[in-house]
Motif scaffolding. Structure first.
Motif, PDB file in Angstrom:
ATOM      1  N   ASN A  83       0.696  -1.192  -0.012  1.00  0.00           N
ATOM      2  CA  ASN A  83       0.020  -0.010  -0.056  1.00  0.00           C
ATOM      3  C   ASN A  83       0.844   1.237  -0.128  1.00  0.00           C
ATOM      4  N   VAL A  84       2.188   1.124  -0.251  1.00  0.00           N
ATOM      5  CA  VAL A  84       3.158   2.156  -0.243  1.00  0.00           C
ATOM      6  C   VAL A  84       3.747   2.290  -1.796  1.00  0.00           C
ATOM      7  N   VAL A  85       3.858   3.555  -2.097  1.00  0.00           N
ATOM      8  CA  VAL A  85       4.692   3.854  -3.428  1.00  0.00           C
ATOM      9  C   VAL A  85       6.071   4.747  -3.079  1.00  0.00           C
ATOM     10  N   LEU A  86       7.162   4.578  -3.541  1.00  0.00           N
ATOM     11  CA  LEU A  86       8.172   5.507  -3.079  1.00  0.00           C
ATOM     12  C   LEU A  86       8.843   6.028  -4.402  1.00  0.00           C
ATOM     13  N   ILE A  99       9.757  10.785  -2.236  1.00  0.00           N
ATOM     14  CA  ILE A  99       8.220  11.003  -2.208  1.00  0.00           C
ATOM     15  C   ILE A  99       7.534   9.759  -1.599  1.00  0.00           C
ATOM     16  N   THR A 100       6.803   9.559  -0.580  1.00  0.00           N
ATOM     17  CA  THR A 100       6.322   8.420  -0.140  1.00  0.00           C
ATOM     18  C   THR A 100       4.884   8.635  -0.391  1.00  0.00           C
ATOM     19  N   LEU A 101       3.895   7.913  -0.992  1.00  0.00           N
ATOM     20  CA  LEU A 101       2.467   8.014  -1.252  1.00  0.00           C
ATOM     21  C   LEU A 101       1.847   6.603  -0.452  1.00  0.00           C
ATOM     22  N   SER A 118      -2.344   9.703   0.952  1.00  0.00           N
ATOM     23  CA  SER A 118      -1.520  10.419   1.993  1.00  0.00           C
ATOM     24  C   SER A 118      -0.212  10.511   1.417  1.00  0.00           C
ATOM     25  N   ALA A 119       0.505  11.683   1.877  1.00  0.00           N
ATOM     26  CA  ALA A 119       2.013  11.738   1.387  1.00  0.00           C
ATOM     27  C   ALA A 119       3.043  12.298   2.366  1.00  0.00           C
ATOM     28  N   MET A 120       4.199  12.017   1.930  1.00  0.00           N
ATOM     29  CA  MET A 120       5.378  12.665   2.681  1.00  0.00           C
ATOM     30  C   MET A 120       6.408  12.687   1.827  1.00  0.00           C
ATOM     31  N   VAL A 121       7.100  14.086   1.828  1.00  0.00           N
ATOM     32  CA  VAL A 121       7.984  14.467   0.842  1.00  0.00           C
ATOM     33  C   VAL A 121       9.289  14.964   1.708  1.00  0.00           C
ATOM     34  N   GLU A 122      10.333  14.016   1.622  1.00  0.00           N
ATOM     35  CA  GLU A 122      11.596  14.531   2.354  1.00  0.00           C
ATOM     36  C   GLU A 122      12.423  15.040   1.243  1.00  0.00           C
ATOM     37  N   ILE A 123      12.966  16.274   1.618  1.00  0.00           N
ATOM     38  CA  ILE A 123      13.805  17.076   0.795  1.00  0.00           C
ATOM     39  C   ILE A 123      15.078  17.325   1.565  1.00  0.00           C
ATOM     40  N   GLY A 124      16.093  16.809   1.485  1.00  0.00           N
ATOM     41  CA  GLY A 124      17.377  16.659   2.197  1.00  0.00           C
ATOM     42  C   GLY A 124      16.986  16.418   3.657  1.00  0.00           C
ATOM     43  N   THR A 127      10.922  17.549   6.058  1.00  0.00           N
ATOM     44  CA  THR A 127       9.953  16.695   5.860  1.00  0.00           C
ATOM     45  C   THR A 127       8.629  17.428   5.580  1.00  0.00           C
ATOM     46  N   LEU A 128       7.928  17.178   4.444  1.00  0.00           N
ATOM     47  CA  LEU A 128       6.521  17.866   4.297  1.00  0.00           C
ATOM     48  C   LEU A 128       5.507  16.637   4.336  1.00  0.00           C
ATOM     49  N   THR A 129       4.365  16.798   4.980  1.00  0.00           N
ATOM     50  CA  THR A 129       3.311  15.926   4.915  1.00  0.00           C
ATOM     51  C   THR A 129       2.001  16.564   4.147  1.00  0.00           C
ATOM     52  N   GLY A 130       1.319  15.772   3.399  1.00  0.00           N
ATOM     53  CA  GLY A 130       0.216  16.390   2.577  1.00  0.00           C
ATOM     54  C   GLY A 130      -0.624  15.190   1.982  1.00  0.00           C
ATOM     55  N   CYS A 131      -1.160  15.394   1.117  1.00  0.00           N
ATOM     56  CA  CYS A 131      -2.314  14.556   0.411  1.00  0.00           C
ATOM     57  C   CYS A 131      -1.868  14.656  -0.959  1.00  0.00           C
TER      58      CYS A 131
END
Length: 148
Positions: A83-86, A99-101, A118-124, A127-131
């Motif tokens: 259930n996770v895509v990266l 980017i993890t969805l 649901s989303a998590m974006v890691e840049i360096g 960490t940003l969380t969103g949809c």
């Protein structure tokens, strides 16, 4: 009688053209989805406080933030695990982006929309969380309800 059988064989063999290769049946690859979202179509990942978004498209990953120039990273494809895509890549300055969805419903906290991912974006080290949802679904969505 033998002449007729021989003639029939000659005609049957003559109908076969050895110069045309046999074409195998084309099988379409099954569409890869996470929840209801097709992963081969453009996807928008978004968040608030502060507002940001990442477009995931075949041409690349584009990070946009308020008052900053968009940054583009190559789209190296994704890895799916249940259930996770990266997606993993690097920005032009070599800062890693990941980017993890996840295939779970998500609320952005500001609108009345329910997103399918649901989303998590890691840049360096940030960490940003969103949809997330497909760009197509977002273009059809109203300001409230499910984004489908």
């Amino acid at each position: 009688m033998r002449a007729l059988v021989g003639l029939g064989l000659v005609l049957a063999l003559g109908a076969c053209d050895a110069s045309e290769p046999v074409k195998p049946a084309v099988k379409e690859a099954p569409e890869v989805k996470l929840a209801t979202v097709a992963l081969d179509a453009p996807i928008r990942v978004l968040g608030t406080e502060p507002f940001w978004n990442v477009e995931i498209a075949p041409a690349g990953l584009v990070l946009t933030r308020i008052d900053q120039q968009p940054l583009t990273a190559p789209n190296n494809g994704f890895e799916a695990n249940g259930n996770v895509v990266l997606w993993t890549s690097a920005m032009p300055d070599q800062t890693p982006i990941k980017i993890t969805l996840t295939g779970t419903d998500c609320s952005d906290g500001m609108s009345d929309r329910i997103y399918p991912l649901s989303a998590m974006v890691e840049i360096g080290t940030e960490t940003l969380t969103g949809c997330a949802a497909s760009v197509e679904a977002l273009s059809r969505a109203s300001e409230a309800g499910r984004v489908e």
